[in-house]
Design a protein around this motif. Structure first.
Motif, PDB file in Angstrom:
ATOM      1  N   GLY A  20     140.476  -9.363  21.918  1.00  0.00           N
ATOM      2  CA  GLY A  20     140.967  -9.648  20.572  1.00  0.00           C
ATOM      3  C   GLY A  20     141.813  -8.510  20.023  1.00  0.00           C
ATOM      4  O   GLY A  20     142.852  -8.735  19.399  1.00  0.00           O
ATOM      5  N   ILE A  21     141.396  -7.280  20.263  1.00  0.00           N
ATOM      6  CA  ILE A  21     142.151  -6.108  19.792  1.00  0.00           C
ATOM      7  C   ILE A  21     143.499  -6.042  20.501  1.00  0.00           C
ATOM      8  O   ILE A  21     144.524  -5.781  19.897  1.00  0.00           O
ATOM      9  N   MET A  22     143.502  -6.281  21.796  1.00  0.00           N
ATOM     10  CA  MET A  22     144.733  -6.199  22.587  1.00  0.00           C
ATOM     11  C   MET A  22     145.732  -7.292  22.204  1.00  0.00           C
ATOM     12  O   MET A  22     146.922  -7.102  22.315  1.00  0.00           O
ATOM     13  N   ALA A  23     145.222  -8.453  21.761  1.00  0.00           N
ATOM     14  CA  ALA A  23     146.092  -9.592  21.494  1.00  0.00           C
ATOM     15  C   ALA A  23     146.795  -9.513  20.144  1.00  0.00           C
ATOM     16  O   ALA A  23     147.790 -10.205  19.935  1.00  0.00           O
ATOM     17  N   GLN A  28     150.164  -5.135  20.276  1.00  0.00           N
ATOM     18  CA  GLN A  28     151.019  -5.398  21.435  1.00  0.00           C
ATOM     19  C   GLN A  28     152.312  -4.590  21.349  1.00  0.00           C
ATOM     20  O   GLN A  28     152.745  -4.003  22.338  1.00  0.00           O
ATOM     21  N   ASP A  29     152.905  -4.550  20.165  1.00  0.00           N
ATOM     22  CA  ASP A  29     154.127  -3.766  19.975  1.00  0.00           C
ATOM     23  C   ASP A  29     153.880  -2.287  20.248  1.00  0.00           C
ATOM     24  O   ASP A  29     154.663  -1.618  20.921  1.00  0.00           O
ATOM     25  N   TYR A  30     152.779  -1.794  19.732  1.00  0.00           N
ATOM     26  CA  TYR A  30     152.438  -0.376  19.914  1.00  0.00           C
ATOM     27  C   TYR A  30     152.197  -0.075  21.395  1.00  0.00           C
ATOM     28  O   TYR A  30     152.692   0.914  21.933  1.00  0.00           O
ATOM     29  N   ILE A  31     151.434  -0.942  22.036  1.00  0.00           N
ATOM     30  CA  ILE A  31     151.147  -0.745  23.461  1.00  0.00           C
ATOM     31  C   ILE A  31     152.442  -0.746  24.272  1.00  0.00           C
ATOM     32  O   ILE A  31     152.651   0.128  25.122  1.00  0.00           O
ATOM     33  N   LYS A  34     154.717   2.504  23.008  1.00  0.00           N
ATOM     34  CA  LYS A  34     154.167   3.862  23.045  1.00  0.00           C
ATOM     35  C   LYS A  34     153.251   4.141  24.231  1.00  0.00           C
ATOM     36  O   LYS A  34     153.329   5.201  24.843  1.00  0.00           O
ATOM     37  N   VAL A  35     152.356   3.223  24.524  1.00  0.00           N
ATOM     38  CA  VAL A  35     151.314   3.494  25.518  1.00  0.00           C
ATOM     39  C   VAL A  35     151.776   3.195  26.940  1.00  0.00           C
ATOM     40  O   VAL A  35     151.580   4.011  27.843  1.00  0.00           O
ATOM     41  N   ASN A  36     152.394   2.025  27.161  1.00  0.00           N
ATOM     42  CA  ASN A  36     152.786   1.647  28.517  1.00  0.00           C
ATOM     43  C   ASN A  36     153.695   2.658  29.213  1.00  0.00           C
ATOM     44  O   ASN A  36     153.464   2.960  30.393  1.00  0.00           O
TER      45      ASN A  36
END
Length: 119
Positions: A20-23, A28-31, A34-36
């Motif tokens: 739920g947090i990931m969706a 998603q935009d942040y991931i 920034k993260v990926n």
């Protein structure tokens, strides 16, 4: 579902479904932005080098990614260099004066005047 603990204000924790947090769209935009990119580089290096103990390797790799332009890092590095120079200078004075000698800077009152003995 996989769950993870989230610390809330006041130290209380609750578990939330990871999916739920990931969706969530803002996550998603942040991931994606920034993260990926960081994780892709990290995983690539881990797979290329295959260290026996990957955690210290990953920590070192992440530390290298910190930008040197960060003013706080630049200032800390300047302070470290200054302290290293002071240590080298102190070690040189001790070396010149021997282990039992004074480590007072050359030209100082302590270095120029020997101690007087009392009668």
């Amino acid at each position: 579902f996989r769950y993870f603990l989230v610390e809330q204000e006041g130290g209380a924790t609750s578990s939330l479904p990871l999916k739920g947090i990931m969706a969530a769209p803002q996550n998603q935009d942040y991931i994606q932005s920034k993260v990926n990119p960081i994780l892709e580089g990290l995983v690539t290096q881990v797979l290329l080098e295959r260290p026996d103990d990957p955690i210290p390797f990953m920590i070192r790799w992440l530390q290298k990614q910190i930008k040197d332009e960060d003013p706080e890092i630049v200032e800390l590095r300047r302070q470290i260099a200054e302290l290293k120079a002071q240590i080298a200078e102190a070690e040189a004075r001790i070396s010149r004066n021997g282990t039992g000698g004074s480590a007072a800077p050359e030209g100082s009152k302590e270095a120029a005047e020997p101690e007087e003995e009392e009668d």
